[in-house]
Design an enzyme around this catalytic site. Structure first.
Site, PDB file in Angstrom:
ATOM      1  N   LYS A 176       2.295   3.130  -8.905  1.00 47.75           N
ATOM      2  CA  LYS A 176       2.687   4.532  -8.870  1.00 47.75           C
ATOM      3  C   LYS A 176       3.764   4.769  -9.926  1.00 47.75           C
ATOM      4  O   LYS A 176       4.649   3.925 -10.131  1.00 47.75           O
ATOM      5  CB  LYS A 176       3.206   4.856  -7.466  1.00 47.75           C
ATOM      6  CG  LYS A 176       3.538   6.319  -7.209  1.00 47.75           C
ATOM      7  CD  LYS A 176       3.922   6.491  -5.740  1.00 47.75           C
ATOM      8  CE  LYS A 176       4.308   7.918  -5.386  1.00 47.75           C
ATOM      9  NZ  LYS A 176       4.645   8.043  -3.947  1.00 47.75           N
ATOM     10  N   SER A 225       2.313  11.596  -1.734  1.00 43.74           N
ATOM     11  CA  SER A 225       2.499  11.673  -3.165  1.00 43.74           C
ATOM     12  C   SER A 225       1.833  10.546  -3.948  1.00 43.74           C
ATOM     13  O   SER A 225       1.728  10.623  -5.165  1.00 43.74           O
ATOM     14  CB  SER A 225       3.994  11.697  -3.482  1.00 43.74           C
ATOM     15  OG  SER A 225       4.632  10.475  -3.115  1.00 43.74           O
ATOM     16  N   SER A 263       3.443   9.434   2.335  1.00 44.51           N
ATOM     17  CA  SER A 263       2.959   9.359   0.960  1.00 44.51           C
ATOM     18  C   SER A 263       2.120   8.131   0.646  1.00 44.51           C
ATOM     19  O   SER A 263       1.580   8.013  -0.447  1.00 44.51           O
ATOM     20  CB  SER A 263       4.135   9.442  -0.024  1.00 44.51           C
ATOM     21  OG  SER A 263       4.656  10.746  -0.031  1.00 44.51           O
TER      22      SER A 263
END
Length: 537
Positions: free
Chosen positions: A107, A188, A212
């Site tokens: 990420k 996210s 997330s």
């Protein structure tokens, strides 16, 4: 590095269908498990270099063209050289670890001390790369993993605005759900989950403050583990809250998620929260028992269900399977204080964001921004690129908060931990001698809507999602694919006591081995629509 995308692209990418893209014969290994890939590499049938080329080709065809998932925000420019080095080590009998030659996406809030950027999707951090690897990246490299690139995300991990479209960042544009392209991948860790589900990488790392990892993994039909706070280092990860942030594995199977967690778990002097990690970190693949459901006592938190009928149907099917495999189901189980968590959580996160962001930015060199106030000012100057769809009211609310010595903060933090942990999860587990708690992870993915933001289905608006109790308590949770509703994946989430990853993995693996839900996406243009990519073998 891909350049930021225009605003017009976002709407066009949601509305325009693309021609059917055939599965390439040269991509035969992109769906393979870690164990299968290692076996083929050990036998000489596959090299890391060849595997990297397969993923590069698939990313070019599916992520950067064709369906245009926009899950990968940047590819590692040194991947080829790194693959050659790993292959040479393997040929010399020097395979250094469990993930030798396995490609991993990170990420884009996880530092790498190389030529790649770490930006949380924001244009404010593109001036210079991070000076050093995050703690978990050091562990990945030591294990022989190849960092293939960075994954797109909800900008600033969805903590800039409550009006945001999940999976959108100024740097990477809008990530799309690979099962149905006009649906949202959830945030996210949107890019990490979409990439794994679409066969763009073997495994990925996401991060969670609240939901997330759990929501993107569930919405993309794969497995996600949100570890116990302090099991995995947060050093070198762009923060929201030191009280709730943790990184964790995203994979297509429980076995791959367990293998990845085994590598990244452990102490790190740069993160004091991990001081006890080595006492609990282990080889989590030891807990992959196909009969893992037998005798397990699992409590169903019905107050975390009831918001979406498709998710409830999948939950009931999952309960029936668990009973058939010998689990003892207590239904319902009361999880106290669910309605009391939201306000205190937000207070803690806002205070922490201001404090923790400044501490993180102090570790970065070559950036013009040093504080949350600097980020707010940058977004105002660059509003056309940074805020075409939504604002930054959460940033502004956080900036208005005082120091972490404020009574409002210390009271909220104490209440948050008390209600979610001791008087919440711990109390529910003890009341029925439970091994784990169970709920729907999320409903089927909602439509992506840059104008109005996320359309989250909510039953009782005073009760947060199924990720919230474990996130606030700092306890582990795992989501596993459990079914489909109208071509959209639906998952279940299991959560439990602090350091209970072995138990959760055992239950999740036992469920997965008998449910066998995962299927590769075909990139439908809309629900009931036409596939844009041929089904994989």
């Amino acid at each position: 590095m891909r350049s930021p995308l225009s605003h017009a692209w976002l709407l066009a990418s949601l509305l325009v269908s693309t021609p059917l893209v055939a599965q390439s014969a040269a991509e035969s290994d992109v769906w393979s498990s870690i164990a299968s890939l290692r076996q083929r590499m050990d036998s000489g049938a596959l090299t890391c270099q060849a595997l990297v080329k397969q993923f590069d080709g698939r990313i070019a065809r599916i992520d950067q063209s064709g369906p245009m998932l926009h899950a990968v925000i940047e590819l590692n420019p040194d991947a080829g050289k790194l693959a050659d080095t790993l292959d040479a080590e393997h040929a010399a009998g020097k395979s250094p670890g469990a993930l030798h030659g396995i490609p991993v996406l990170l990420k884009d809030n996880i530092d790498t001390g190389d030529r790649m950027l770490t930006t949380a999707g924001s244009l404010a951090l593109i001036d210079a790369p991070a000076p050093r690897d995050a703690g978990l990246v050091e562990r990945l490299r030591k294990s022989g993993a190849l960092i293939l690139g960075k994954a797109n995300l909800s900008e600033w991990a969805n903590m800039r605005s409550g009006h945001a479209s999940s999976g959108w960042s100024a740097r990477g544009g809008q990530t799309r759900n690979p099962y149905v392209l006009d649906r949202n991948p959830c945030g996210s860790s949107a890019g990490s989950a979409a990439a794994v589900a679409a066969g763009l990488v073997t495994v990925a790392i996401g991060s969670e403050t609240d939901g997330s990892i759990i929501c993107p993994a569930a919405s993309n039909g794969i497995v996600g583990i949100k570890p116990t706070l302090g099991l995995v280092s947060r050093s070198g990860i762009i923060p929201i809250s030191h009280n709730q942030d943790t990184a964790g594995p995203i994979a297509r199977s429980v076995a791959d998620a367990a293998a990845l967690l085994s590598v990244i778990a452990g102490n790190d002097p740069r993160d004091p929260a991990t001081s006890d990690a080595d006492k609990h970190a282990t080889d989590y693949t030891k807990f992959l028992d196909p009969n893992g459901l037998k005798g397990k006592r699992i409590g169903v938190v019905r107050k975390l269900a009831g918001a979406e009928p498709n998710a409830d149907h999948v939950l009931d099917q999952s309960i029936a399977l668990m009973k058939a495999q010998g689990a003892i189901i207590i239904d319902p189980v009361e999880l106290p204080h669910l309605k009391d968590l939201g306000d205190v959580e937000l207070t803690v996160l806002l205070y922490d964001l201001k404090h923790d962001m400044q501490a993180y930015l102090a570790t970065r060199t070559g950036l013009k921004v040093k504080t949350l106030a600097d980020l707010i000012a940058f977004n105002q100057r660059e509003a056309a690129r940074e805020m075409p769809w939504f604002g930054q009211e959460l940033f502004e609310q956080a900036q208005a908060k005082g120091p972490l010595t404020d009574k409002a903060y210390t009271d909220a933090l104490a209440k948050a931990k008390q209600l979610s942990a001791k008087d919440g999860i711990d109390a529910a587990l003890a009341a029925h001698q439970l091994d784990a708690l169970l709920a729907p992870s999320w409903g089927p993915a909602f439509m992506t809507d840059p104008v109005l933001g996320d359309h989250v289905v909510s039953g009782d608006p005073t009760v947060g999602g199924a990720s919230q109790p474990a996130a606030m308590a700092g306890y582990p949770s795992i989501t596993v694919p459990a079914g489909f509703a109208h071509d959209l994946p639906v998952g279940i989430v299991l959560f439990g006591a602090k350091w209970s990853e072995p138990t959760l993995i055992t239950i999740a693996y036992g469920f997965e081995q008998h449910s066998k839900v995962f299927r590769a996406p075909t990139f439908l243009d809309t629900v009931g629509g036409k596939p844009q990519v041929a089904a994989s073998p």
